[in-house]
Design an enzyme around this catalytic site. Sequence first.
Site, short mmCIF file in Angstrom:
data_model
loop_
_atom_site.label_atom_id
_atom_site.label_comp_id
_atom_site.label_asym_id
_atom_site.label_seq_id
_atom_site.Cartn_x
_atom_site.Cartn_y
_atom_site.Cartn_z
N HIS A 1 51.85 46.20 35.40
CA HIS A 1 51.39 45.10 36.25
C HIS A 1 52.57 44.18 36.58
CE1 HIS A 1 49.08 41.50 37.43
NE2 HIS A 1 48.08 42.33 37.64
N ASP B 1 40.87 40.75 39.07
CA ASP B 1 39.85 39.83 39.57
C ASP B 1 40.57 38.68 40.27
OD1 ASP B 1 40.84 38.61 37.26
OD2 ASP B 1 38.89 37.97 36.51
N PHE C 1 45.93 39.60 44.95
CA PHE C 1 47.29 39.06 44.89
C PHE C 1 47.60 38.04 45.98
CE2 PHE C 1 47.56 43.17 42.66
CZ PHE C 1 48.03 42.72 41.44
N TYR D 1 42.31 35.11 41.49
CA TYR D 1 42.97 34.00 40.81
C TYR D 1 41.92 32.98 40.40
CZ TYR D 1 47.38 35.71 42.87
OH TYR D 1 48.48 36.46 43.24
#
Length: 229
Positions: free
Chosen positions: A186, A65, A78, A67
């Site tokens: 991740h 989701d 990202f 930031y």
Amino acid sequence: MKTLIHNDWQDILAPVFAGKTYAQLHMFLADEYAHQTIYPEMHHIFQAFEWTSFRDTKVVILGQDPYHEPNQAVGASFAVAPGVQIPPSLANIYKELQSDLGIAPVNHGYLKSWATQGVLLLNAVLTVRRGAANSHRGRGWEEVTDAAIKALSARGGCVFILWGRSAQDKRRFIDERSNYVIASAHPSPLSAYRGFFGSKPFSKTNAALEEMGAKPIDWQLPATVDQVD
């Protein structure tokens, strides 16, 4: 129906936008934006789709989701807004990019030049409340993003980069006979050393694209943001 995305994604996702789940999501978001601080800004919610049309998508980098801290989210996984400090996960992505392809990190996190080459920077959930990761999970965004992944999978010829458990949950929607999946830990500092570093996702993506007859991605970001547009 109101146009939410100004390219071919609008038609691809129109059945979802016309459904009951999205209507409920729309009501929820109207209240959230009115009474809470929500990211990204409302007119950037669909930015990932705006930057990379369905027709042009050949790589998907799937995030969780947006930031959830001020001034960061731009509606693309990202990526952060120009002038914003590079978050730890993106810094680790840059480290792996340098290790994989020898590309030195730039001093910004605006990833639009990847998007314009066909990299869909998609989050599974497209909005978030300030300071509360995953706060809009289960509200209906998953139906939208699942539909996008299914449509790309059915079309074929796409590389899906799945970093972390949340992204890998979507693997069941991908036909790996006609698409390519790259999955690892991740890039977050909490997990990057458990399989993200050394996974070589960028060179693997380009090798897969070339194998499928597509042009590889130039992963070198412009040195400054003003070179992007």
